[in-house]
Design a protein around this motif. Structure first.
Motif, PDB file in Angstrom:
ATOM      1  N   ASP A   4       0.660  -1.655   0.379  1.00 59.69           N
ATOM      2  CA  ASP A   4       0.075  -0.343  -0.135  1.00 59.69           C
ATOM      3  C   ASP A   4       0.823   1.500  -0.414  1.00 59.69           C
ATOM      4  N   ARG A   5       1.868   1.336   0.569  1.00 59.18           N
ATOM      5  CA  ARG A   5       3.501   2.591   0.607  1.00 59.18           C
ATOM      6  C   ARG A   5       3.541   2.423  -0.818  1.00 59.18           C
ATOM      7  N   LYS A   6       3.775   1.705  -1.633  1.00 65.85           N
ATOM      8  CA  LYS A   6       4.092   2.217  -3.022  1.00 65.85           C
ATOM      9  C   LYS A   6       2.779   2.456  -3.642  1.00 65.85           C
ATOM     10  N   LEU A   7       1.708   2.326  -3.864  1.00 62.47           N
ATOM     11  CA  LEU A   7       0.077   2.992  -4.159  1.00 62.47           C
ATOM     12  C   LEU A   7      -0.003   4.456  -4.372  1.00 62.47           C
ATOM     13  N   GLU A   9       3.022   6.501  -3.535  1.00 65.26           N
ATOM     14  CA  GLU A   9       3.763   7.494  -4.217  1.00 65.26           C
ATOM     15  C   GLU A   9       3.669   8.134  -5.674  1.00 65.26           C
ATOM     16  N   PRO A  10       3.511   9.034  -5.622  1.00 67.43           N
ATOM     17  CA  PRO A  10       5.211   9.818  -5.139  1.00 67.43           C
ATOM     18  C   PRO A  10       4.441  10.560  -4.052  1.00 67.43           C
ATOM     19  N   LEU A  11       2.847  10.841  -3.889  1.00 67.02           N
ATOM     20  CA  LEU A  11       2.936  12.437  -2.887  1.00 67.02           C
ATOM     21  C   LEU A  11       2.348  11.531  -1.384  1.00 67.02           C
ATOM     22  N   PHE A  12       2.928  10.711  -0.974  1.00 70.27           N
ATOM     23  CA  PHE A  12       3.255  10.430   0.374  1.00 70.27           C
ATOM     24  C   PHE A  12       4.456  11.195   0.184  1.00 70.27           C
ATOM     25  N   SER A  13       5.549  10.794  -0.834  1.00 73.51           N
ATOM     26  CA  SER A  13       7.384  11.482   0.615  1.00 73.51           C
ATOM     27  C   SER A  13       7.172  12.799  -0.176  1.00 73.51           C
ATOM     28  N   ALA A  14       6.519  13.752  -1.484  1.00 71.28           N
ATOM     29  CA  ALA A  14       6.390  14.829  -1.194  1.00 71.28           C
ATOM     30  C   ALA A  14       5.755  15.523  -0.618  1.00 71.28           C
ATOM     31  N   VAL A  15       4.371  15.213   0.027  1.00 73.63           N
ATOM     32  CA  VAL A  15       3.604  15.539   1.175  1.00 73.63           C
ATOM     33  C   VAL A  15       4.991  16.173   2.377  1.00 73.63           C
ATOM     34  N   LEU A 115      -2.794   9.477   4.121  1.00 73.37           N
ATOM     35  CA  LEU A 115      -1.477   8.602   3.549  1.00 73.37           C
ATOM     36  C   LEU A 115      -0.514   8.159   4.551  1.00 73.37           C
ATOM     37  N   ARG A 116      -0.145   8.489   5.635  1.00 73.20           N
ATOM     38  CA  ARG A 116       0.644   8.199   6.882  1.00 73.20           C
ATOM     39  C   ARG A 116      -0.964   6.268   7.491  1.00 73.20           C
ATOM     40  N   GLY A 117      -1.373   6.736   7.408  1.00 72.25           N
ATOM     41  CA  GLY A 117      -2.728   6.146   7.809  1.00 72.25           C
ATOM     42  C   GLY A 117      -3.135   4.390   7.343  1.00 72.25           C
ATOM     43  N   ALA A 118      -3.484   5.375   5.827  1.00 72.44           N
ATOM     44  CA  ALA A 118      -3.231   4.240   4.632  1.00 72.44           C
ATOM     45  C   ALA A 118      -2.363   3.873   4.056  1.00 72.44           C
ATOM     46  N   ALA A 119      -1.020   3.783   4.098  1.00 70.05           N
ATOM     47  CA  ALA A 119      -0.227   3.083   4.132  1.00 70.05           C
ATOM     48  C   ALA A 119       0.317   1.592   5.734  1.00 70.05           C
ATOM     49  N   ARG A 120       0.037   2.502   6.973  1.00 67.59           N
ATOM     50  CA  ARG A 120      -0.259   1.739   7.737  1.00 67.59           C
ATOM     51  C   ARG A 120      -1.881   0.884   8.342  1.00 67.59           C
ATOM     52  N   ASP A 121      -2.670   0.748   7.672  1.00 65.50           N
ATOM     53  CA  ASP A 121      -3.652   0.102   7.963  1.00 65.50           C
ATOM     54  C   ASP A 121      -4.433  -0.209   6.552  1.00 65.50           C
TER      55      ASP A 121
END
Length: 208
Positions: A4-7, A9-15, A115-121
């Motif tokens: 899910d973390r890869k899904l 990107e790149p918004l996760f890193s940019a924010v 984004l952090r919650g989506a990457a975790r949960d």
């Protein structure tokens, strides 16, 4: 299955990067304001200005000053400024300048939380849908409140700069934030999509 973390990107890193840069700039600005003249924190202490979009003028001097080509007329609208602003003028300046900063920073914080919650949960979870809906409401209500606050500030500030007979020359002070509104509506649509994905995942898990 794709992580899910890869899904995200790149918004996760940019924010995450933008938030760190903004926080760093805020801290640096506060420290510099303590030691350097001309740097102010809290939108108070500098020149207070307002632009009258309702009037404009041109002359050969302005054509030359702003680099107009031959046959081109440069129209300019006056910007009124004072370096000796009263307390009320400074307050209206804050009312005009601060809301968009709050809208941006608050939106980035909510987006980062989403984004952090989506990457975790996981992307297709009820928590992600709830956070996405909260971001949509922040953008929808916040953009309207920001426009209203800026309009009120300009309407109240402009008469303090001009004579009474010029008070109606401010021009339009309200603009409908179409991009923000439609983006918020788009987020609400994605909330429904995510919720549908949650139901489908639960059905698949129950079948298995």
């Amino acid at each position: 299955m794709v992580d899910d973390r890869k899904l995200l990107e790149p918004l996760f890193s940019a924010v995450s990067l933008v938030l760190r840069v903004l926080l760093g700039m805020m801290v640096a600005g506060f420290v510099l304001s303590l030691f350097v003249d001309g740097i102010h924190v809290g939108f108070i202490g500098g020149d207070v200005c307002v632009t009258a979009d309702g009037i404009s003028g041109s002359s050969s001097d302005t054509d030359e000053m702003f680099g107009g080509r031959e046959g081109v007329t440069v129209n300019v609208s006056p910007e009124y400024c004072t370096s000796h602003a009263s307390v009320s003028q400074q307050a209206f300046e804050v009312l005009h300048d601060l809301p968009p900063v709050i809208l941006l920073f608050g939106g980035l914080l909510l987006l980062n939380r989403l984004l952090r919650g989506a990457a975790r949960d996981g992307v297709y979870t009820a928590q992600t849908a709830s956070r996405l809906r909260m971001l949509g409401w922040w953008l929808l209500v916040g953009s309207l409140v920001t426009e209203a606050a800026q309009a009120i500030a300009k309407v109240e500030l402009f008469p303090t700069f001009v004579r009474g007979d010029m008070a109606d020359a401010l021009g339009d002070v309200w603009e409908i934030p179409f991009l923000s509104l439609f983006t918020a509506l788009g987020l609400f649509t994605f909330v429904r999509i995510v919720r549908a994905g949650v139901v489908m995942r639960e059905d698949v898990e129950a079948t298995i």
